[in-house]
Scaffold this motif. Structure first.
Motif, PDB file in Angstrom:
ATOM      1  N   SER A   1      88.655   0.128  25.658  1.00 47.73           N
ATOM      2  CA  SER A   1      88.583  -0.380  26.283  1.00 47.73           C
ATOM      3  C   SER A   1      87.017  -1.051  26.674  1.00 47.73           C
ATOM      4  CB  SER A   1      88.964   0.252  27.906  1.00 47.73           C
ATOM      5  OG  SER A   1      88.175   1.455  28.012  1.00 47.73           O
ATOM      6  N   ILE A   2      86.393  -0.938  25.737  1.00 46.96           N
ATOM      7  CA  ILE A   2      84.757  -1.604  25.323  1.00 46.96           C
ATOM      8  C   ILE A   2      84.470  -3.007  26.175  1.00 46.96           C
ATOM      9  CG2 ILE A   2      82.684  -2.354  23.923  1.00 46.96           C
ATOM     10  CD1 ILE A   2      83.936  -0.395  22.031  1.00 46.96           C
ATOM     11  N   ILE A   3      83.978  -3.000  27.094  1.00 47.85           N
ATOM     12  CA  ILE A   3      83.605  -5.028  27.399  1.00 47.85           C
ATOM     13  C   ILE A   3      82.613  -5.495  27.403  1.00 47.85           C
ATOM     14  CG2 ILE A   3      83.647  -6.065  29.934  1.00 47.85           C
ATOM     15  CD1 ILE A   3      86.185  -3.910  30.076  1.00 47.85           C
ATOM     16  N   ILE A   4      83.213  -6.989  26.711  1.00 49.21           N
ATOM     17  CA  ILE A   4      82.292  -7.276  25.931  1.00 49.21           C
ATOM     18  C   ILE A   4      82.350  -9.187  26.787  1.00 49.21           C
ATOM     19  CG2 ILE A   4      81.672  -8.385  23.827  1.00 49.21           C
ATOM     20  CD1 ILE A   4      80.967  -5.544  23.765  1.00 49.21           C
ATOM     21  N   GLY A   5      81.338  -9.245  27.514  1.00 53.60           N
ATOM     22  CA  GLY A   5      81.502 -10.681  27.943  1.00 53.60           C
ATOM     23  C   GLY A   5      79.971 -11.710  27.464  1.00 53.60           C
ATOM     24  N   THR A   6      80.337 -12.626  28.376  1.00 54.52           N
ATOM     25  CA  THR A   6      79.370 -14.174  27.147  1.00 54.52           C
ATOM     26  C   THR A   6      79.198 -14.684  28.304  1.00 54.52           C
ATOM     27  OG1 THR A   6      78.551 -15.103  25.392  1.00 54.52           O
ATOM     28  CG2 THR A   6      80.559 -15.359  26.273  1.00 54.52           C
ATOM     29  N   SER A   7      78.351 -16.077  28.570  1.00 53.12           N
ATOM     30  CA  SER A   7      78.458 -17.416  29.530  1.00 53.12           C
ATOM     31  C   SER A   7      78.894 -18.099  29.219  1.00 53.12           C
ATOM     32  CB  SER A   7      76.277 -17.309  29.916  1.00 53.12           C
ATOM     33  OG  SER A   7      76.461 -16.294  30.539  1.00 53.12           O
ATOM     34  N   ALA A   8      78.441 -18.959  29.807  1.00 54.13           N
ATOM     35  CA  ALA A   8      79.270 -20.160  29.804  1.00 54.13           C
ATOM     36  C   ALA A   8      79.601 -21.692  31.042  1.00 54.13           C
ATOM     37  CB  ALA A   8      81.123 -20.577  29.313  1.00 54.13           C
ATOM     38  N   HIS A   9      78.477 -23.357  29.744  1.00 53.23           N
ATOM     39  CA  HIS A   9      78.184 -23.809  30.741  1.00 53.23           C
ATOM     40  C   HIS A   9      78.532 -25.083  30.824  1.00 53.23           C
ATOM     41  CE1 HIS A   9      74.812 -21.459  30.053  1.00 53.23           C
ATOM     42  NE2 HIS A   9      74.115 -21.437  31.477  1.00 53.23           N
ATOM     43  N   THR A  10      80.234 -25.275  29.907  1.00 48.00           N
ATOM     44  CA  THR A  10      81.164 -25.524  30.019  1.00 48.00           C
ATOM     45  C   THR A  10      82.689 -25.875  29.667  1.00 48.00           C
ATOM     46  OG1 THR A  10      81.098 -26.231  27.316  1.00 48.00           O
ATOM     47  CG2 THR A  10      79.049 -27.599  28.670  1.00 48.00           C
ATOM     48  N   ILE A  11      83.446 -26.864  29.843  1.00 47.64           N
ATOM     49  CA  ILE A  11      84.840 -26.072  29.859  1.00 47.64           C
ATOM     50  C   ILE A  11      85.112 -25.881  28.172  1.00 47.64           C
ATOM     51  CG2 ILE A  11      87.394 -26.464  29.800  1.00 47.64           C
ATOM     52  CD1 ILE A  11      86.485 -28.318  31.948  1.00 47.64           C
ATOM     53  N   GLU A  12      84.056 -26.620  27.296  1.00 48.96           N
ATOM     54  CA  GLU A  12      84.581 -26.747  26.353  1.00 48.96           C
ATOM     55  C   GLU A  12      83.932 -25.493  25.323  1.00 48.96           C
ATOM     56  OE1 GLU A  12      84.808 -30.452  27.746  1.00 48.96           O
ATOM     57  OE2 GLU A  12      83.058 -29.393  27.690  1.00 48.96           O
ATOM     58  N   SER A  13      83.061 -25.037  25.664  1.00 48.32           N
ATOM     59  CA  SER A  13      83.150 -23.895  25.038  1.00 48.32           C
ATOM     60  C   SER A  13      83.255 -22.342  25.275  1.00 48.32           C
ATOM     61  CB  SER A  13      80.431 -24.133  25.424  1.00 48.32           C
ATOM     62  OG  SER A  13      80.618 -23.643  26.549  1.00 48.32           O
ATOM     63  N   ALA A  14      83.473 -22.841  26.223  1.00 49.84           N
ATOM     64  CA  ALA A  14      84.303 -21.935  27.324  1.00 49.84           C
ATOM     65  C   ALA A  14      85.482 -21.743  26.256  1.00 49.84           C
ATOM     66  CB  ALA A  14      84.828 -21.714  28.732  1.00 49.84           C
ATOM     67  N   VAL A  15      86.700 -22.145  25.837  1.00 49.53           N
ATOM     68  CA  VAL A  15      87.569 -22.131  25.213  1.00 49.53           C
ATOM     69  C   VAL A  15      86.982 -22.279  23.845  1.00 49.53           C
ATOM     70  CG1 VAL A  15      89.684 -24.253  24.344  1.00 49.53           C
ATOM     71  CG2 VAL A  15      88.905 -23.620  26.740  1.00 49.53           C
ATOM     72  N   GLU A  16      86.821 -22.663  23.102  1.00 45.75           N
ATOM     73  CA  GLU A  16      86.063 -22.236  21.929  1.00 45.75           C
ATOM     74  C   GLU A  16      85.802 -21.097  21.259  1.00 45.75           C
ATOM     75  OE1 GLU A  16      85.620 -23.273  18.059  1.00 45.75           O
ATOM     76  OE2 GLU A  16      86.557 -24.143  19.404  1.00 45.75           O
ATOM     77  N   ASN A  17      84.986 -20.965  22.629  1.00 40.49           N
ATOM     78  CA  ASN A  17      84.533 -18.904  22.392  1.00 40.49           C
ATOM     79  C   ASN A  17      86.041 -18.055  22.884  1.00 40.49           C
ATOM     80  OD1 ASN A  17      81.991 -19.641  21.317  1.00 40.49           O
ATOM     81  ND2 ASN A  17      80.930 -19.475  23.213  1.00 40.49           N
ATOM     82  N   TRP A  18      86.360 -18.671  23.913  1.00 37.81           N
ATOM     83  CA  TRP A  18      87.908 -17.502  23.936  1.00 37.81           C
ATOM     84  C   TRP A  18      88.475 -17.865  22.286  1.00 37.81           C
ATOM     85  CZ3 TRP A  18      90.184 -14.069  26.095  1.00 37.81           C
ATOM     86  CH2 TRP A  18      91.164 -13.780  26.147  1.00 37.81           C
ATOM     87  N   LYS A  19      88.900 -19.110  22.284  1.00 44.80           N
ATOM     88  CA  LYS A  19      89.810 -19.268  20.865  1.00 44.80           C
ATOM     89  C   LYS A  19      88.850 -18.082  19.515  1.00 44.80           C
ATOM     90  CE  LYS A  19      91.493 -23.991  21.599  1.00 44.80           C
ATOM     91  NZ  LYS A  19      92.231 -24.613  20.606  1.00 44.80           N
ATOM     92  N   CYS A  20      88.171 -18.408  19.518  1.00 46.00           N
ATOM     93  CA  CYS A  20      86.987 -17.133  18.256  1.00 46.00           C
ATOM     94  C   CYS A  20      86.872 -15.962  18.300  1.00 46.00           C
ATOM     95  CB  CYS A  20      85.862 -18.308  17.881  1.00 46.00           C
ATOM     96  SG  CYS A  20      85.964 -19.775  17.170  1.00 46.00           S
ATOM     97  N   TYR A  21      86.345 -15.167  19.340  1.00 45.89           N
ATOM     98  CA  TYR A  21      85.694 -13.999  20.263  1.00 45.89           C
ATOM     99  C   TYR A  21      86.736 -13.488  21.010  1.00 45.89           C
ATOM    100  CZ  TYR A  21      82.576 -16.681  17.281  1.00 45.89           C
ATOM    101  OH  TYR A  21      81.105 -17.574  15.934  1.00 45.89           O
ATOM    102  N   GLN A  22      87.523 -13.996  21.733  1.00 43.26           N
ATOM    103  CA  GLN A  22      87.744 -13.184  22.802  1.00 43.26           C
ATOM    104  C   GLN A  22      87.155 -12.456  23.497  1.00 43.26           C
ATOM    105  OE1 GLN A  22      91.913 -11.915  21.925  1.00 43.26           O
ATOM    106  NE2 GLN A  22      92.587 -13.475  21.491  1.00 43.26           N
ATOM    107  N   PRO A  23      86.056 -12.554  23.987  1.00 42.08           N
ATOM    108  CA  PRO A  23      84.936 -12.174  25.740  1.00 42.08           C
ATOM    109  C   PRO A  23      86.277 -11.481  27.175  1.00 42.08           C
ATOM    110  CG  PRO A  23      84.657 -13.888  25.183  1.00 42.08           C
ATOM    111  CD  PRO A  23      85.205 -14.269  24.290  1.00 42.08           C
ATOM    112  N   ASP A  24      85.867 -10.452  27.331  1.00 38.90           N
ATOM    113  CA  ASP A  24      86.459  -9.654  28.428  1.00 38.90           C
ATOM    114  C   ASP A  24      86.139 -10.752  29.902  1.00 38.90           C
ATOM    115  OD1 ASP A  24      88.030  -7.666  27.004  1.00 38.90           O
ATOM    116  OD2 ASP A  24      85.693  -7.090  26.965  1.00 38.90           O
ATOM    117  N   TYR A  25      85.361 -11.432  29.359  1.00 36.71           N
ATOM    118  CA  TYR A  25      84.653 -11.523  30.804  1.00 36.71           C
ATOM    119  C   TYR A  25      83.428 -13.077  30.753  1.00 36.71           C
ATOM    120  CZ  TYR A  25      80.325  -9.638  31.441  1.00 36.71           C
ATOM    121  OH  TYR A  25      79.228  -9.283  30.669  1.00 36.71           O
ATOM    122  N   PHE A  26      83.414 -13.757  31.537  1.00 36.57           N
ATOM    123  CA  PHE A  26      82.603 -15.300  31.505  1.00 36.57           C
ATOM    124  C   PHE A  26      81.825 -15.153  32.715  1.00 36.57           C
ATOM    125  CE2 PHE A  26      85.633 -16.908  28.058  1.00 36.57           C
ATOM    126  CZ  PHE A  26      84.718 -17.644  27.342  1.00 36.57           C
TER     127      PHE A  26
END
Length: 249
Positions: A117-142
């Motif tokens: 249950s390791i928590i890995i999060g990141t930031s997003a400043h656009t819809i496009e970057s959030a969707v792309e990074n979710w597809k590739c790396y599936q962070p737990d939160y933004f």
């Protein structure tokens, strides 16, 4: 934290290295005084968290460390917050946590449970970057923003802000990507938690939540308050009210 009936859900430890350490993202000398102090700080916070678990009214929260992966792994934080530009490192970070846990705490049932249950999060400043990074790396939160003017990003004037609607827009797109927002879909993947960030305080936290954010990330309005607990409670109360009138965009 997200709108819920207890305190904060996530503590993000952000410590800036002193002058002379060139890389804020990952201090090169793992034996540096800064590195040792950071490990001590994380361990102390995790020790306090363990003590709090003995309280009858304990409500769980996670502790993540901004950027300093090695210190977070050694001190066994709950996870790491990764800069958006380093999001490609998420798989390696997960592997580091799992390898360290397996090698050093194999007999500790609680830590073995944490490994999954390791928590890995990141930031997003656009819809496009959030969707792309979710597809590739599936962070737990933004952390999504910047929503309002803030001293954390003095380079952003009002015209450059992403605004309070972006977190909700990101959430809606990610719900569709994970299948959670598709009617009749029974194999949905759990979507990431979306925290609005940037200039958040009790007077404006209702807006991003109203537009669809799961919660808010707060720094100065809590840390600089004479009574931080009161500010947290006030923010929670405002968010709970906003949840009832959430809008889809």
């Amino acid at each position: 934290g997200t709108y819920n009936d207890h305190g904060i859900d996530l503590i993000s430890i952000r410590v800036i290295p002193p002058l002379g350490d060139n890389d804020e993202d990952d201090v090169g000398d793992d034996n540096s005084a800064f590195h040792r102090r950071l490990i001590e700080l994380i361990r102390e916070i995790m020790r306090i968290k363990k003590q709090q678990k003995l309280l009858s009214n304990y409500q769980d929260y996670k502790v993540v460390v901004n950027d300093h992966v090695e210190a977070a792994v050694i001190a066994q934080a709950d996870g790491v917050h990764v800069k958006e530009r380093h999001v490609k490192d998420i798989p390696l970070i997960r592997a580091k946590f799992e390898d360290y846990t397996s090698a050093n705490i194999a007999e500790d049932e609680e830590r073995r449970t944490q490994e999954s249950s390791i928590i890995i999060g990141t930031s997003a400043h656009t819809i496009e970057s959030a969707v792309e990074n979710w597809k590739c790396y599936q962070p737990d939160y933004f952390f999504v923003g910047t929503c309002y003017l803030t001293q954390s990003h003095p380079e952003k004037d009002a015209a450059k802000l992403e605004g309070p609607t972006l977190p909700g827009l990101v959430k809606r797109c990610l719900l569709n990507e994970t299948g959670s927002g598709v009617e009749g879909r029974t194999t949905a993947i759990r979507p990431p938690v979306i925290f609005a960030i940037g200039g958040i305080e009790s007077s404006n936290c209702h807006e991003p939540v109203k537009y669809g954010a799961d919660g808010v990330a707060v720094i100065r309005s809590v840390m600089q308050a004479s009574n931080p607990a009161d500010v947290v409670q006030r923010i929670k109360s405002v968010m709970n009210e906003s949840k009832e009138c959430q809008q889809s965009y």
